[in-house]
Enzyme design. Sequence first.
Site, PDB file in Angstrom:
ATOM      1  N   ARG A  74       0.849  -1.204   0.000  1.00 41.78           N
ATOM      2  CA  ARG A  74       0.000   0.000   0.000  1.00 41.78           C
ATOM      3  C   ARG A  74       0.879   1.247   0.000  1.00 41.78           C
ATOM      4  O   ARG A  74       0.596   2.237  -0.660  1.00 41.78           O
ATOM      5  CB  ARG A  74      -0.953   0.014   1.223  1.00 41.78           C
ATOM      6  CG  ARG A  74      -1.666   1.357   1.366  1.00 41.78           C
ATOM      7  CD  ARG A  74      -2.872   1.349   2.287  1.00 41.78           C
ATOM      8  NE  ARG A  74      -2.684   0.600   3.517  1.00 41.78           N
ATOM      9  CZ  ARG A  74      -1.891   0.966   4.529  1.00 41.78           C
ATOM     10  NH1 ARG A  74      -1.213   2.090   4.473  1.00 41.78           N
ATOM     11  NH2 ARG A  74      -1.770   0.204   5.596  1.00 41.78           N
ATOM     12  N   TYR A  78     -16.515  17.927 -15.148  1.00 35.37           N
ATOM     13  CA  TYR A  78     -16.867  16.498 -15.172  1.00 35.37           C
ATOM     14  C   TYR A  78     -17.838  16.231 -14.024  1.00 35.37           C
ATOM     15  O   TYR A  78     -17.557  16.597 -12.880  1.00 35.37           O
ATOM     16  CB  TYR A  78     -15.591  15.659 -15.030  1.00 35.37           C
ATOM     17  CG  TYR A  78     -15.853  14.188 -14.881  1.00 35.37           C
ATOM     18  CD1 TYR A  78     -16.271  13.431 -15.974  1.00 35.37           C
ATOM     19  CD2 TYR A  78     -15.720  13.552 -13.656  1.00 35.37           C
ATOM     20  CE1 TYR A  78     -16.541  12.090 -15.839  1.00 35.37           C
ATOM     21  CE2 TYR A  78     -15.994  12.197 -13.518  1.00 35.37           C
ATOM     22  CZ  TYR A  78     -16.401  11.475 -14.604  1.00 35.37           C
ATOM     23  OH  TYR A  78     -16.681  10.143 -14.472  1.00 35.37           O
ATOM     24  N   ASP A  92      -7.588  19.328 -14.705  1.00 37.96           N
ATOM     25  CA  ASP A  92      -7.933  17.983 -15.163  1.00 37.96           C
ATOM     26  C   ASP A  92      -7.645  17.946 -16.668  1.00 37.96           C
ATOM     27  O   ASP A  92      -8.347  18.555 -17.459  1.00 37.96           O
ATOM     28  CB  ASP A  92      -9.413  17.710 -14.872  1.00 37.96           C
ATOM     29  CG  ASP A  92      -9.851  16.300 -15.279  1.00 37.96           C
ATOM     30  OD1 ASP A  92      -9.196  15.698 -16.146  1.00 37.96           O
ATOM     31  OD2 ASP A  92     -10.860  15.811 -14.739  1.00 37.96           O
ATOM     32  N   LYS A 143      -8.778   6.640 -19.239  1.00 41.15           N
ATOM     33  CA  LYS A 143      -9.116   7.118 -20.576  1.00 41.15           C
ATOM     34  C   LYS A 143      -7.917   6.960 -21.515  1.00 41.15           C
ATOM     35  O   LYS A 143      -7.512   5.846 -21.781  1.00 41.15           O
ATOM     36  CB  LYS A 143      -9.624   8.558 -20.470  1.00 41.15           C
ATOM     37  CG  LYS A 143     -10.625   8.784 -19.313  1.00 41.15           C
ATOM     38  CD  LYS A 143     -11.923   8.015 -19.475  1.00 41.15           C
ATOM     39  CE  LYS A 143     -12.826   8.040 -18.250  1.00 41.15           C
ATOM     40  NZ  LYS A 143     -13.123   9.331 -17.671  1.00 41.15           N
TER      41      LYS A 143
HETATM   42  C1  LIG Z   1     -13.576   9.816 -16.429  1.00 34.22           C
HETATM   43  C2  LIG Z   1     -13.182  11.157 -15.975  1.00 34.22           C
HETATM   44  C3  LIG Z   1     -12.876  11.407 -14.620  1.00 34.22           C
HETATM   45  C4  LIG Z   1     -13.048  10.346 -13.538  1.00 34.22           C
HETATM   46  O1  LIG Z   1     -12.185   9.289 -13.703  1.00 34.22           O
HETATM   47  P1  LIG Z   1     -12.520   7.774 -13.222  1.00 34.22           P
HETATM   48  O2  LIG Z   1     -11.295   7.043 -13.632  1.00 34.22           O
HETATM   49  O3  LIG Z   1     -13.777   7.346 -13.933  1.00 34.22           O
HETATM   50  O4  LIG Z   1     -12.726   7.817 -11.753  1.00 34.22           O
HETATM   51  C5  LIG Z   1     -12.456  12.680 -14.271  1.00 34.22           C
HETATM   52  N1  LIG Z   1     -12.339  13.671 -15.181  1.00 34.22           N
HETATM   53  C6  LIG Z   1     -12.635  13.472 -16.483  1.00 34.22           C
HETATM   54  C7  LIG Z   1     -12.483  14.599 -17.434  1.00 34.22           C
HETATM   55  C8  LIG Z   1     -13.062  12.212 -16.922  1.00 34.22           C
HETATM   56  O5  LIG Z   1     -13.364  12.040 -18.207  1.00 34.22           O
END
Ligand SMILES: *Cc1c(COP(=O)(O)O)cnc(C)c1O
Length: 383
Positions: A56, A108, A180, A205
């Site tokens: 961890r 988001y 982000d 993603k």
């Molecule tokens: C998918 C997404 C998130 C969240 O990520 P997870 O891996 O689903 O927890 C945050 N910001 C954006 C822009 C996203 O597309």
Amino acid sequence: MALMAFKSSRRIETLAVHAGQPVDPATRAVTTPIYLSTTFERDRDGEYPVGLSYSRDNNPNRASLEACLAALEDGREALAFSSGLAAVTAVVQGLKPGDHILAPADVYHGFRRVVGEVFAHWQLSVSYVDMSDLAAVEAAIQSNTALIWVETPSNPLLKITDLRAIAAIATKRQIPTVCDGTFASPVLQHPLEWGIDIVAHSTTKYLAGHSDVTGGALVVREPHPLFASARISQRVGGSVPSPFDCWLTLRGIATLPLRVRAQAQSAQQVAQFLSQHSRVEAVHYPGLESHPGHDIAARQMTMFGAMLSFQLQGTEEEAMRVAASTEIFTRATSLGGVHSLIEHRASVEGPDTRTPRNLLRLSIGLENTADLVEDLEQALKVS
Ligand SMILES: *Cc1c(COP(=O)(O)O)cnc(C)c1O
């Protein structure tokens, strides 16, 4: 275990293959082995000879992934999390009760849920503003504003935020900034270069890139208190990714630059096709000159990304029928994988969504561009 950052003067394609991924010294394995052991032996004197004690706290696969992520963003350090929202949660945990957050109106939707549900009892306040309106951003800052969160390009309207301008506004008042950067990936945009303090990614993603692993990341260039508290959230709070998740994400990263550029090139052509279609009311893609953020995107991104959305001339039902008629585009949420996806965004975001009801979001994958255009063409015809 300290993994030396692979020489950062190397270019991103090289870093994607090599950073944090030296040949395994024990076996000479070229591909980093997966270390499932949760615990590591101490020396007779009680020391941990390679700095590993319990997984961890640290794990060789996570250390590899973090070293690679830091190199890709030209950052100093990275933290890998079990999901993108775990990374968001780790940042917000660094705030104090009474603090105020500034976030984009079209942030988001999971961000709103983290602040509103996970931190429901934390006494945080949030103002959601249009981040492309710098005067509105300045006007929304309060004496207790402790975080400016930006997302560019944004979801699902692909709005562009001027990172340099936001960083300047925040620096003047010593307010931490997080961007982000999920939609752009480190291939197309480096928020740290424009003065943003921390870049966040959902590695689920583009970084992992194959729709088969959930993860998140934070990267910094300079030590930052919010990054230090996020590390506590990761290691003590325990929102760590598994060794296999780290390995899969790194495996995806090896082809990240090639994938993202091919996908962005395809997206530009799909956007152009849609913008000339008589049934389409509006196309939201920063690569189109008509997009209000086009010039800023051209300055701060190397290409315009592979996400776009469009509004159909018509009702929600008609938009749903278009999504129901595609043969190559898969009807699914998420983005950044090899499969092209189509999604009626408003129904995913739930009743309080601000997304137009006639909007469909596309994530362009790696299929042939002409096939994708033909698929949309027939779906717009039959539905
Ligand atoms: C998918 C997404 C998130 C969240 O990520 P997870 O891996 O689903 O927890 C945050 N910001 C954006 C822009 C996203 O597309």
